[in-house]
Write a protein that holds these residues in place. Sequence first.
Motif, mmCIF file in Angstrom:
data_model
loop_
_atom_site.group_PDB
_atom_site.id
_atom_site.type_symbol
_atom_site.label_atom_id
_atom_site.label_comp_id
_atom_site.label_asym_id
_atom_site.label_seq_id
_atom_site.Cartn_x
_atom_site.Cartn_y
_atom_site.Cartn_z
ATOM 1 N N SER A 179 -3.197 30.300 73.676
ATOM 2 C CA SER A 179 -1.971 30.916 73.175
ATOM 3 C C SER A 179 -0.815 30.505 74.090
ATOM 4 N N PRO A 180 0.433 30.661 73.644
ATOM 5 C CA PRO A 180 1.568 30.311 74.510
ATOM 6 C C PRO A 180 1.569 31.083 75.833
ATOM 7 N N LEU B 150 0.810 30.995 81.763
ATOM 8 C CA LEU B 150 0.204 31.502 82.988
ATOM 9 C C LEU B 150 -0.691 30.454 83.636
ATOM 10 N N ALA B 151 -1.400 29.679 82.836
ATOM 11 C CA ALA B 151 -2.248 28.614 83.378
ATOM 12 C C ALA B 151 -1.411 27.576 84.121
ATOM 13 N N ALA B 152 -0.257 27.240 83.566
ATOM 14 C CA ALA B 152 0.625 26.264 84.221
ATOM 15 C C ALA B 152 1.127 26.793 85.564
ATOM 16 N N TYR C 155 -11.279 29.618 94.776
ATOM 17 C CA TYR C 155 -10.989 30.872 94.082
ATOM 18 C C TYR C 155 -10.086 30.680 92.870
ATOM 19 N N LYS C 156 -9.792 29.427 92.540
ATOM 20 C CA LYS C 156 -8.934 29.129 91.397
ATOM 21 C C LYS C 156 -9.526 29.732 90.125
ATOM 22 N N PRO C 157 -8.745 30.514 89.394
ATOM 23 C CA PRO C 157 -9.291 31.127 88.181
ATOM 24 C C PRO C 157 -9.501 30.099 87.069
ATOM 25 N N LYS C 158 -10.593 30.260 86.355
ATOM 26 C CA LYS C 158 -10.907 29.405 85.218
ATOM 27 C C LYS C 158 -10.493 30.126 83.951
ATOM 28 N N PRO D 280 6.511 34.152 83.552
ATOM 29 C CA PRO D 280 5.192 33.648 83.943
ATOM 30 C C PRO D 280 5.046 33.470 85.458
ATOM 31 N N ALA D 281 6.123 33.098 86.134
ATOM 32 C CA ALA D 281 6.049 32.934 87.594
ATOM 33 C C ALA D 281 5.809 34.277 88.273
ATOM 34 N N GLY D 282 6.450 35.330 87.795
ATOM 35 C CA GLY D 282 6.256 36.661 88.369
ATOM 36 C C GLY D 282 4.837 37.168 88.147
ATOM 37 N N VAL D 283 4.306 36.945 86.963
ATOM 38 C CA VAL D 283 2.933 37.362 86.668
ATOM 39 C C VAL D 283 1.951 36.568 87.535
#
Length: 164
Positions: free
Chosen positions: A48-49, A54-56, A66-69, A128-131
Amino acid sequence: MKKTLTLRPVEDRVEAPKLQKKGRGWNIAESRLDAIHELARELRRNPSPAQAALAAELALEDLGQYKPKSHVVIGSAIASFASLPLKLVVMIDEGDALPEIETRRDKSLTEVGIQVIRYGADEVLADPAGVARETVAAMKARYDELRAQRPARPANRSYGAPRR
């Protein structure tokens, strides 16, 4: 007659199911588990957008192991992002699931030691940067929490014969 998924009233669903040996520990039929994994694969291919944003942002962080998948299957849940070494999942609410199901799913994950963080899709798209900053801060706090729970190692313990 075709079976349909129905929810029991909240008062009848007090406890989350215990882990069992079937379906990779979650008492899920293999055919259902295969369908869940296929759905997760499809979601990874077409995020989804909010998930893409958030992935970016999370990709810009140096999180090492620890990078989230993205779209990880845990039990019958598909976590938007999961850091399994930290036992932490991030769920992005797209508004398509019932709150009762989400609450029960969160309770099941929490009972096995997984911390759940939820964000709304509109919140992620707005900042997205804040999240991502909040997520990384939660990951660091979780790392500290898990490290504090670990038993201390003796300082001068020998781990085998010395090398010559």
